[in-house]
Scaffold this active site. Structure first.
Site, PDB file in Angstrom:
ATOM      1  N   ASP A 243       1.252  10.251   3.819  1.00 10.34           N
ATOM      2  CA  ASP A 243       1.610  11.174   4.578  1.00 10.34           C
ATOM      3  C   ASP A 243       0.501  12.160   5.241  1.00 10.34           C
ATOM      4  O   ASP A 243       0.379  13.327   5.028  1.00 10.34           O
ATOM      5  CB  ASP A 243       2.900  12.262   4.084  1.00 10.34           C
ATOM      6  CG  ASP A 243       3.615  13.142   4.971  1.00 10.34           C
ATOM      7  OD1 ASP A 243       3.402  12.801   6.134  1.00 10.34           O
ATOM      8  OD2 ASP A 243       4.280  14.188   4.415  1.00 10.34           O
TER       9      ASP A 243
ATOM     10  N   CYS B  12      -5.335  45.532  -5.500  1.00 11.99           N
ATOM     11  CA  CYS B  12      -5.219  44.577  -4.323  1.00 11.99           C
ATOM     12  C   CYS B  12      -6.010  43.401  -4.557  1.00 11.99           C
ATOM     13  O   CYS B  12      -7.374  43.557  -5.012  1.00 11.99           O
ATOM     14  CB  CYS B  12      -5.645  45.374  -3.158  1.00 11.99           C
ATOM     15  SG  CYS B  12      -5.956  44.416  -1.597  1.00 11.99           S
TER      16      CYS B  12
ATOM     17  N   CYS C 234      -0.867  48.092  -0.626  1.00 12.38           N
ATOM     18  CA  CYS C 234      -2.521  48.112  -1.127  1.00 12.38           C
ATOM     19  C   CYS C 234      -2.823  49.662  -0.403  1.00 12.38           C
ATOM     20  O   CYS C 234      -2.582  50.044   0.752  1.00 12.38           O
ATOM     21  CB  CYS C 234      -3.152  47.192  -0.562  1.00 12.38           C
ATOM     22  SG  CYS C 234      -4.899  47.571  -0.226  1.00 12.38           S
TER      23      CYS C 234
ATOM     24  N   LYS D 238      10.705   3.192   2.661  1.00  8.14           N
ATOM     25  CA  LYS D 238      10.541   4.657   2.450  1.00  8.14           C
ATOM     26  C   LYS D 238      11.096   5.107   1.178  1.00  8.14           C
ATOM     27  O   LYS D 238      12.237   4.615   0.647  1.00  8.14           O
ATOM     28  CB  LYS D 238      10.908   5.392   3.764  1.00  8.14           C
ATOM     29  CG  LYS D 238      10.245   4.868   4.913  1.00  8.14           C
ATOM     30  CD  LYS D 238      10.598   5.953   6.019  1.00  8.14           C
ATOM     31  CE  LYS D 238       9.597   7.045   5.872  1.00  8.14           C
ATOM     32  NZ  LYS D 238       9.904   8.279   7.066  1.00  8.14           N
TER      33      LYS D 238
ATOM     34  N   GLU E 157       0.957  -1.336  -0.141  1.00  7.46           N
ATOM     35  CA  GLU E 157      -0.199   0.139  -0.054  1.00  7.46           C
ATOM     36  C   GLU E 157       0.669   1.260  -0.106  1.00  7.46           C
ATOM     37  O   GLU E 157       2.090   1.069   0.576  1.00  7.46           O
ATOM     38  CB  GLU E 157      -1.095  -0.058   1.272  1.00  7.46           C
ATOM     39  CG  GLU E 157      -1.616  -1.169   1.603  1.00  7.46           C
ATOM     40  CD  GLU E 157      -2.253  -1.315   2.817  1.00  7.46           C
ATOM     41  OE1 GLU E 157      -2.989  -2.230   3.062  1.00  7.46           O
ATOM     42  OE2 GLU E 157      -2.030  -0.331   3.850  1.00  7.46           O
TER      43      GLU E 157
ATOM     44  N   CYS F 222      -9.163  43.707  -1.724  1.00  7.17           N
ATOM     45  CA  CYS F 222     -10.276  44.954  -1.744  1.00  7.17           C
ATOM     46  C   CYS F 222     -10.254  45.559  -2.991  1.00  7.17           C
ATOM     47  O   CYS F 222     -11.277  46.376  -3.360  1.00  7.17           O
ATOM     48  CB  CYS F 222      -9.885  45.805  -0.650  1.00  7.17           C
ATOM     49  SG  CYS F 222      -8.336  46.852  -0.890  1.00  7.17           S
TER      50      CYS F 222
ATOM     51  N   LYS G 259       2.162   4.345   1.408  1.00  6.21           N
ATOM     52  CA  LYS G 259       2.559   5.101   2.994  1.00  6.21           C
ATOM     53  C   LYS G 259       2.082   6.293   3.062  1.00  6.21           C
ATOM     54  O   LYS G 259       2.826   7.431   2.449  1.00  6.21           O
ATOM     55  CB  LYS G 259       3.902   4.698   3.351  1.00  6.21           C
ATOM     56  CG  LYS G 259       4.121   5.274   4.773  1.00  6.21           C
ATOM     57  CD  LYS G 259       5.288   4.869   5.380  1.00  6.21           C
ATOM     58  CE  LYS G 259       5.795   5.286   6.799  1.00  6.21           C
ATOM     59  NZ  LYS G 259       5.445   6.624   7.169  1.00  6.21           N
TER      60      LYS G 259
ATOM     61  N   TYR H  87      -7.374   1.261   5.610  1.00  7.50           N
ATOM     62  CA  TYR H  87      -6.613   0.245   5.184  1.00  7.50           C
ATOM     63  C   TYR H  87      -6.262  -0.833   6.039  1.00  7.50           C
ATOM     64  O   TYR H  87      -5.400  -1.935   5.773  1.00  7.50           O
ATOM     65  CB  TYR H  87      -5.269   0.994   4.770  1.00  7.50           C
ATOM     66  CG  TYR H  87      -4.654   1.785   5.886  1.00  7.50           C
ATOM     67  CD1 TYR H  87      -4.058   1.236   6.964  1.00  7.50           C
ATOM     68  CD2 TYR H  87      -4.614   3.126   5.960  1.00  7.50           C
ATOM     69  CE1 TYR H  87      -3.203   1.759   7.932  1.00  7.50           C
ATOM     70  CE2 TYR H  87      -4.113   4.110   6.689  1.00  7.50           C
ATOM     71  CZ  TYR H  87      -3.407   3.265   7.753  1.00  7.50           C
ATOM     72  OH  TYR H  87      -2.969   4.131   8.815  1.00  7.50           O
TER      73      TYR H  87
ATOM     74  N   CYS I 115      -9.172  47.854   3.849  1.00 12.17           N
ATOM     75  CA  CYS I 115      -9.085  46.575   3.267  1.00 12.17           C
ATOM     76  C   CYS I 115      -9.183  45.345   4.349  1.00 12.17           C
ATOM     77  O   CYS I 115      -8.550  45.633   5.333  1.00 12.17           O
ATOM     78  CB  CYS I 115      -7.573  46.253   2.729  1.00 12.17           C
ATOM     79  SG  CYS I 115      -7.517  44.843   1.942  1.00 12.17           S
TER      80      CYS I 115
END
Length: 756
Positions: A150, A485, A501, A394, A146, A488, A148, A257, A507
């Site tokens: 993360d 921006c 901005c 791994k 299977e 806004c 592995k 699993y 904003c």
């Protein structure tokens, strides 16, 4: 309808009269026109249909209706349940999130969730295989392989086909209770399908798909929030949210699993089955025992080594058989799982998966080999920490070369616009990097970077990731920096190479971040990014942070997810923060590069806010601990007319008292070198008075707990965040009586405020 359903996989459990399966009619009558019986019938059909469509989408990856149609069915179900009080414990609508939790409790796993040995060396994998075959006296062994993942390992528990509990792996014996958060994960069914065990405990991995992670990060950056560092951290943080509605907004997914335990209640005339579990099952069915009681009874009958089944259930004799049964029950498995004949085929599987790694829509860091036969797993057993029948092969660490998946523009608290490259996650010096600064528009143009380019990523000072160079061009030209921006729509102006901005605190990105930062630095509990965004969107904080001091309990209590108690607590916290020490105030208003330490140095040097405001860049640079760059930031910030207006609102309109330097009224040095933090209320004292008391006698009073804190004074109705931080850093807690007793022992008179 029966004919139209007969050929659909997974439709066997459906009522053939259900009108919401294929080509559903979405023209619903108004809820007010329905009677209770009609509403209940429609809601029953809708629940059944929504579960079926979830199964087709998440497990079979073969939906039969459009997303828009599904959304309408789901919304209609929610309308009916709300209007006629038809909610059920396992309704799909519970996925939207329940009430916020005070804290995540812990639960004991039904079966210990152990880890597995691992290596990136093929010879170590071959040694594992040799050890397995030796301990099985040379018996033939096949493996299930299977990916592995993360992500975050979780235990999922179903009783009588209904989802009842989820927990993180924790220390393997106990984990955090994340039941309500996992309930919001759409690929985790609330009710199992088909001929399922009476009790089923499975192990799975909660994760965020890569495409969903990139899209969600883009949304966060564009509204001014910090993006998540990588999908795993995002999944882990999301699963530990105290507010399930926040979890529901984030794109979690889950693969299953492993069967940890499965049990079927024996027939009444059978003598089979463990008597303790049988009795617990009968008590639970009669509402005389809790699910926890049932699971406690079950946990004493199963082993962690692999034969974790208290009764024989077809298909669970092998790991491969388990993976085949999961979809029958509505649980999602990975399409890359394989059954192989020997260890060399398992090594080939890992090499093939490594080649395909970048094309997968989820993060993996290797593959897992598991002995297929469950009886052999039972014979192999476990160590105190590891399964002896499983091993992880791994992948080697990633290089620092990766691909730009998107470029977004982040809006800072001061309005500074920073281009950020979102990246395919890559290991750089042992840290997973999924975003990197592009510094400013000028640097962006110089690099010539754009979406799709392969780039070299480095970490400045081994801390801050940045794009160093484009190593392979896959786009035309550089990313075009926007003229407006992204939050806004205000015009962008430049100060040298830096873009800003012009919307100011109008904003939302700047205001939300300013509110969250201001309250965090001043130690006001109850306002994080989410609450700050809610305050701004509701208009309760519409101009600048000074609006915080006008908040009303009734207005706050009316917000979604708030109540009168939380509203009263926030108003009281703000009241306590009206007169902060000068250093805390300077840190809280958000001067770039000025954190609590620098702010304290500036406060100690100048003494009063007026003196700080009247100084120039050269005078700021004269402060010990302040260099030319920080001095420039301070001068630029305090010369800004918009920022001056906010400071004056905080001070002159009596929304905030005049901040003082802790040196202004020094009475002694009895507490010299000691740092205090306060949480909760202390009868007869405001937070400002307590801070002043400590500081006038040479100590430091800060708003947040850190490794430098000596004492946390815990009053009535304290918040949880400071106490958790104190536990994490090993900080001594004292109640108010012990605090005042310690002052008296040092000769500090607290009978009168004037004399203190």
């Amino acid at each position: 309808m029966a004919d139209s359903l007969s050929d659909l996989e997974g439709a066997a459990d459906l009522d053939p009269e259900n009108p919401y399966v294929t080509d559903p009619d979405l023209d619903f009558r108004d809820v007010d026109d329905l009677g209770e019986d009609e509403a209940e019938t429609q809601a029953t059909y809708l629940r059944e249909a929504v579960r079926f469509h979830d199964y087709r989408y998440y497990v079979l990856n073969d939906p039969v209706i459009a997303d828009r149609a599904y959304d309408r069915l789901f919304e209609r179900l929610r309308e009916l349940e709300d209007a006629f009080d038809l909610q059920t414990p396992d309704s799909p609508t519970r996925r939207v999130g329940g009430e916020p939790l005070e804290e995540l409790g812990t639960v004991e796993h039904v079966v210990p969730m152990l880890s597995i040995g691992s290596s990136g060396d093929a010879e170590d994998v071959r040694d594992f295989d040799a050890r397995v075959r030796r301990e099985l006296d040379g018996a033939a062994v096949t493996y299930v392989c299977e990916p592995k993942f993360d992500g975050l390992s979780v235990e999922l528990v179903y009783v009588d086909g209904r989802y009842v509990r989820a927990a993180t792996r924790g220390d393997g014996e106990t984990g955090e209770d994340v039941t309500e958060n996992v309930r919001t994960v759409e690929s985790v069914p609330q009710r199992l399908r088909g001929d399922h065990p009476d009790v089923l405990v499975v192990r799975g991995e909660v994760y965020i798909p890569k495409d969903a992670f990139q899209a969600y990060n883009r949304e966060r950056v564009e509204r001014g929030d910090e993006p998540f560092a990588n999908p795993r951290n995002a999944a882990a943080g999301t699963l530990r949210q105290l507010d399930p509605s926040v979890t529901a907004e984030r794109p979690l997914d889950c693969y299953v699993y492993d069967v940890l335990a499965a049990w079927n209640a024996p027939e009444a005339d059978e003598g089979a089955g463990d008597g303790t579990v049988r009795e617990a099952w009968a008590a639970w069915r009669a509402d005389e025992a809790s699910v926890a009681d049932l699971l406690d009874a079950l946990s004493g009958t199963v082993s962690a080594s692999g034969g974790a089944h208290a009764s024989g259930i077809d298909g669970l004799e092998t790991q491969w058989g388990e993976l085949g049964r999961f979809p029958d029950w509505g649980l999602k498995t990975n399409d890359r799982d394989r059954h192989v004949e020997d260890v060399e085929a398992a090594i080939d599987y890992r090499d093939d998966l490594r080649e395909a790694r970048e094309s997968l829509n989820y993060d993996i860091d290797g593959t897992v080999l598991k002995v297929n036969d469950r009886a052999q797993c039972e014979a192999l057993g476990t160590t105190a920490r590891h399964y002896r029948w499983a091993y992880a092969y791994k992948f080697p660490p990633r290089t620092e070369r990766t691909t730009v998946t998107d470029v977004v523009v982040q809006v800072g608290r001061t309005g500074r616009l920073t281009p950020v490259a979102l990246l395919e996650p890559v290991q750089v010096s042992g840290v997973t990097v999924s975003r990197a600064s592009l510094h400013n528009p000028e640097e962006l143009a110089a690099l010539g970077v754009n979406v799709g380019d392969e780039v070299r990523v480095e970490r400045a000072g081994d801390v801050i990731p940045y794009v160093d160079a484009v190593v392979e061009k896959h786009s035309e030209g550089a990313y075009e920096f926007p003229g407006e921006c992204p939050v806004c729509g205000s015009a962008v102006e430049y100060d040298g190479p830096v873009a800003y901005c012009t919307g100011g605190l109008a904003c939302d990105a700047q205001l939300v971040r300013a509110v969250a930062y201001f309250t965090d630095v001043l130690g006001v509990e109850g306002v994080g990014e989410s609450a700050a965004e809610q305050l701004v969107e509701s208009g309760l904080v519409g101009t600048d942070v000074a609006d915080l001091y006008d908040l009303d309990v009734d207005d706050l209590a009316a917000l979604d997810g708030w109540g009168e108690t939380s509203a009263q607590n926030l108003v009281a916290e703000l009241e306590d923060a009206r007169h902060p020490p000068l250093g805390d105030f300077l840190a809280a208003i958000g001067i770039p590069e000025v954190g609590p330490t620098v702010a304290a140095d500036v406060a100690a040097h100048f003494g009063t806010l007026d003196a700080v405001l009247d100084a120039d860049e050269a005078e700021y640079e004269a402060v010990e601990g302040v260099g030319p760059t920080v001095a420039e930031h301070v001068a630029e910030f305090l010369d800004n007319e918009r920022n001056r207006r906010v400071i004056e609102r905080l001070r002159e309109e009596s929304r905030l008292g005049e901040p003082e330097s802790p040196e202004a009224a020094r009475a002694g040095d009895e507490l010299d070198g000691e740092t205090y933090v306060f949480t909760g209320s202390v009868a007869g004292w405001t937070r400002d008075e307590l801070h002043g008391l400590v500081e006038r006698h040479g100590g430091s009073a800060t708003s947040s707990v850190s490794s430098n804190t000596d004492y946390l004074v815990v009053g009535e109705n304290p918040g949880t965040a400071k106490r958790e931080a104190a536990e994490e850093h090993g900080v001594d807690e004292r109640d108010p009586e012990a605090f005042f007793d310690s002052l008296a022992e040092r000769g500090i008179d607290v009978e009168s405020r004037d004399d203190s």
